[in-house]
Design an enzyme around this catalytic site. Sequence first.
Site, short mmCIF file in Angstrom:
data_model
loop_
_atom_site.label_atom_id
_atom_site.label_comp_id
_atom_site.label_asym_id
_atom_site.label_seq_id
_atom_site.Cartn_x
_atom_site.Cartn_y
_atom_site.Cartn_z
CB CYS A 299 -1.99 -1.53 11.57
SG CYS A 299 -1.61 -3.28 11.53
N PRO A 300 -0.09 -1.98 8.78
CG PRO A 300 1.21 -3.45 7.46
CD PRO A 300 -0.14 -2.77 7.52
N GLY A 301 1.83 -0.04 8.39
CA GLY A 301 2.72 1.11 8.24
C GLY A 301 3.14 1.45 6.83
N GLY A 302 2.40 0.97 5.82
CA GLY A 302 2.77 1.27 4.43
C GLY A 302 2.80 2.75 4.13
CE LYS B 11 -9.95 1.59 1.37
NZ LYS B 11 -8.62 1.46 0.76
CB SER C 29 -0.94 0.02 1.21
OG SER C 29 -0.21 0.23 2.40
CG ASP D 291 -4.47 0.53 12.86
OD1 ASP D 291 -5.10 -0.35 13.49
OD2 ASP D 291 -4.54 0.65 11.63
CG ASP E 193 -11.93 3.96 16.01
OD1 ASP E 193 -11.51 4.28 14.88
OD2 ASP E 193 -13.10 3.62 16.22
CG ASP F 84 -5.50 2.99 2.47
OD1 ASP F 84 -6.62 3.06 1.95
OD2 ASP F 84 -4.64 2.14 2.13
#
Length: 366
Positions: free
Chosen positions: A221-224, A306, A188, A240, A260, A277
């Site tokens: 998460c995970p940090g892209g 989305k 991502s 996250d 959150d 994202d």
Amino acid sequence: MNKVVLLCRPGFEKECAAEITDKAGKREIFGFARVKENAGYVIYECYQPEDGEKLISELPFSSLIFARQWFVVGELLQHLPPEDRITPVVGMLQGVVEKGGELRVEVADTNESKELMKFCRKFTVPLRAALRDAGVLTNYETPKRPVVHVFFIAPGCCYTGYSFAHNNSPFYMGIPRLKFPSDAPSRSTLKLEEALHVFIPEDEWDERLANGMYAVDLGACPGGWTYQLVKRNMWVYSVDNGPMAQSLMDTGQVTWLREDGFRYRPNRNNISWMVCDMVEKPAKVTALMAQWLVNGWCRETIFNLKLPMKKRYEEVSHNLAYLQAQLDEHGVNAQIQARQLYHDREEVTVHVRRLWAAVGGRRDER
């Protein structure tokens, strides 16, 4: 020339067609869209002969969401003789373009076009030489002149035309060529990197993506996406409930907040960037983004929406209109852009930049 070719993501031809029909109509440039499912392009045919050029001159390319690239073309060239494909192409362009600054021989972004792409690469060099000899191209590349496009839809079958360098995508086929960094936590990361290339002029990167800026990544998460901010030496609050990649935590630039993203509120007032994202309904994400911008919690934001399965253009338009209305209601001056990026799938990426009252010497009007 009354036809405009718009390249798009395969499967999104209807959205691309709906958008160009809507936006051209608002400028009183009327016509109809020719759509072939999963072709990776749309042809908008104007009713008036000169309206193709008028459309690509007057409608800002940056206002289009689903088009990756566009150019005006003439009639389809068919049955190019294998022994000499160059002469008919040069003939179609003579008298149409004079001293173009660049040549792009392109195809649609489909699996079927991969073999054709190999031919295009080989064809480009001799065609460029012939176009220079004919005066269609300058003897050297220049961004100040129109871009000449030769668009193959099948072997021996192409459209020829041009776009304006100040109002098109600077990338071949409208796709930035990015390499996945081996140390990034997820693919991502390429979405945010592409967004930065598409939305922010290169000569403004040092100012708007500067060392030492503070940024927030919602749903990190995970940090892209955090990875891209860290790479530019920013201090990042990654929000996250899921864990961040240890490689990012080891940089010392990331503060992981186990919260959150929809409930998090920043505790500092000098956040330059907020990125997001999160997999959530577009309306919910848009409302959150409006809250951040109206409250002045960040200067710029990039976020993803989305898309539903149906009426995708309508859904995006509705959410962008809501965002604009919220900003207008609260007296916030901002610039909004949206694009379905190459690395996006069933989503679009939105960039919003708050503009403050003009201060001498600052290009961004902050």
